[in-house]
Motif scaffolding. Structure first.
Motif, PDB file in Angstrom:
ATOM      1  N   GLU A 198     -35.945  29.993 -13.211  1.00  0.00           N
ATOM      2  CA  GLU A 198     -35.907  29.384 -11.666  1.00  0.00           C
ATOM      3  C   GLU A 198     -35.324  30.278 -10.086  1.00  0.00           C
ATOM      4  O   GLU A 198     -35.778  30.121  -9.304  1.00  0.00           O
ATOM      5  CB  GLU A 198     -34.661  27.999 -11.098  1.00  0.00           C
ATOM      6  N   GLN A 199     -34.952  31.341 -10.644  1.00  0.00           N
ATOM      7  CA  GLN A 199     -34.280  32.129  -9.650  1.00  0.00           C
ATOM      8  C   GLN A 199     -34.968  33.748 -10.006  1.00  0.00           C
ATOM      9  O   GLN A 199     -34.962  33.802 -11.625  1.00  0.00           O
ATOM     10  CB  GLN A 199     -33.540  32.336  -9.670  1.00  0.00           C
ATOM     11  N   ASP A 200     -34.850  34.993  -9.122  1.00  0.00           N
ATOM     12  CA  ASP A 200     -35.348  35.977  -9.479  1.00  0.00           C
ATOM     13  C   ASP A 200     -33.769  36.696  -9.630  1.00  0.00           C
ATOM     14  O   ASP A 200     -32.869  36.303  -8.328  1.00  0.00           O
ATOM     15  CB  ASP A 200     -35.905  36.606  -8.215  1.00  0.00           C
ATOM     16  N   PHE A 201     -33.165  36.706 -10.358  1.00  0.00           N
ATOM     17  CA  PHE A 201     -31.887  37.568 -10.926  1.00  0.00           C
ATOM     18  C   PHE A 201     -31.664  38.513  -9.733  1.00  0.00           C
ATOM     19  O   PHE A 201     -30.797  38.634  -9.781  1.00  0.00           O
ATOM     20  CB  PHE A 201     -32.058  37.766 -12.488  1.00  0.00           C
ATOM     21  N   GLY A 202     -32.876  38.882 -10.029  1.00  0.00           N
ATOM     22  CA  GLY A 202     -33.179  40.970  -9.351  1.00  0.00           C
ATOM     23  C   GLY A 202     -32.513  40.347  -7.468  1.00  0.00           C
ATOM     24  O   GLY A 202     -31.486  41.039  -7.419  1.00  0.00           O
ATOM     25  N   ALA A 203     -32.463  39.218  -7.040  1.00  0.00           N
ATOM     26  CA  ALA A 203     -32.232  38.505  -5.700  1.00  0.00           C
ATOM     27  C   ALA A 203     -31.618  38.124  -5.922  1.00  0.00           C
ATOM     28  O   ALA A 203     -30.513  38.414  -4.377  1.00  0.00           O
ATOM     29  CB  ALA A 203     -33.676  37.516  -5.184  1.00  0.00           C
TER      30      ALA A 203
END
Length: 332
Positions: A198-203
């Motif tokens: 669900e999320q971009d871990f880098g962001a």
């Protein structure tokens, strides 16, 4: 102790799926001069076992062809030059192979006493994960108090071990997982969870660290994660690769490595020499065993199977539905 001539074990006559494993009977191993023979009570199931079963991770020269990289049990016999233990001692051990059996021979330096208060199952869940995490996070990456860490596969045995040890050493920890249930587990252990579906871990890392990034990434995914991991690292950050579930090859932007003075490294445990493994064992005994005995860190066990049900244990491992360790009960 009178030893039997044969033992129960699990064999893999031909590489294949979980059904390729067969309950069998084999002669007892004979301990070498520097080895101890352990009567196995509990054995851990690990990703390298799956790779070996598939024919992709052959045992090193001289190692048992049987699966199994960690056990707990009691000393049954000692080689001529083995020291530090006596028959009847309760030990947990990092094996070079052969753990899916009633008896296994292990170099004495790779054996440790059960942490105080532990039973066989809990002691058997320690070696592979704690040897791996200690060697990679603290010996290689030199994670320091006050630094930050990103752990991929946060609810795997490796992941939960890394989270606990890093937090105990004063680091800030982020960890990824693919379900809300697994993210909740990560949060319960004190890390910041990131749902990678669900999320971009880098962001998330950049937002949570004011765009600084993390000091260390511990990765088991590889492939498409490698470039993303590099972008998530802070100045002089370290990427430590301990597995590559999505492939060992990737295209890299080396300019980012050069301009931010990053380190890309990694290791496997099985090919290390007995002396290297013994040195890690002593570090664990002095620095981690007290934390295990005080409950500061602990192995997390998802499910226990009978030795003869090793195929079911491998199916669970391959499903990635487990949280923590999968174990085999071999004997009482």
């Amino acid at each position: 102790m009178k030893l039997p001539e044969t033992m129960r074990c699990i064999t893999v006559p031909e590489p294949g799926g979980p059904e390729a494993m067969r309950p069998a009977t084999a002669p007892l191993p004979v301990p070498g001069d520097d080895e101890i023979l352990i009567r196995v009570q509990a054995a851990g199931v690990n990703r390298p076992d799956v790779q070996q079963r598939l024919g992709l991770y052959p045992p090193p020269p001289g190692a048992s062809p049987l699966l199994g990289l960690e056990v707990a049990g009691e000393v049954a016999a000692l080689g001529a030059m083995a020291s530090g233990f006596f028959p009847g001692h309760k030990v947990t051990a990092l094996c070079n192979g052969g753990g899916y059996a009633e008896y296994v021979a292990v170099p004495a330096g790779q054996c440790l006493p059960w942490p105080h208060g532990y039973d066989a199952m809990k002691a058997g869940a320690v070696p592979e994960n704690f040897f791996t995490v200690w060697a990679n996070l603290f010996d290689i990456a030199q994670l320091q108090p006050g630094e930050s860490l990103l752990v991929h596969g946060g609810t795997s045995g490796i992941g939960l071990t890394a989270i606990q040890l890093a937090l105990a050493h004063g680091a800030r920890v982020f960890a990824t997982a693919g379900t809300s249930e697994k993210c909740a587990v990560i949060e319960r252990y004190g890390a910041t969870a990131i749902n990678y579906k669900e999320q971009d871990f880098g962001a998330v890392i950049h937002a949570q660290t004011e765009k600084r990034g993390v000091d260390v990434v511990l990765d088991i995914v590889g492939g498409p994660y490698i470039q993303k991991n590099i972008r998530a690292l802070a100045l002089r950050g370290r990427l430590v690769q301990v597995a590559f579930m999505q492939g060992a090859r990737a295209e890299l932007d080396l300019m980012a490595v050069m301009t931010r003075r990053l380190t890309i490294t990694g290791s496997t445990m099985r090919p290390r020499s007995p002396a290297e493994k013994a040195a890690i064992a002593q570090s664990l005994k002095h620095k981690v065993w007290p934390m295990l005995e005080k409950g500061i860190v602990t192995p997390v066990i998802d499910k226990v199977f009978a030795l003869e049900d090793a195929a079911a244990a491998h199916r669970l491992m391959e499903s990635s539905a487990h949280i923590g360790k999968i174990m085999l009960h071999v004997a009482d």
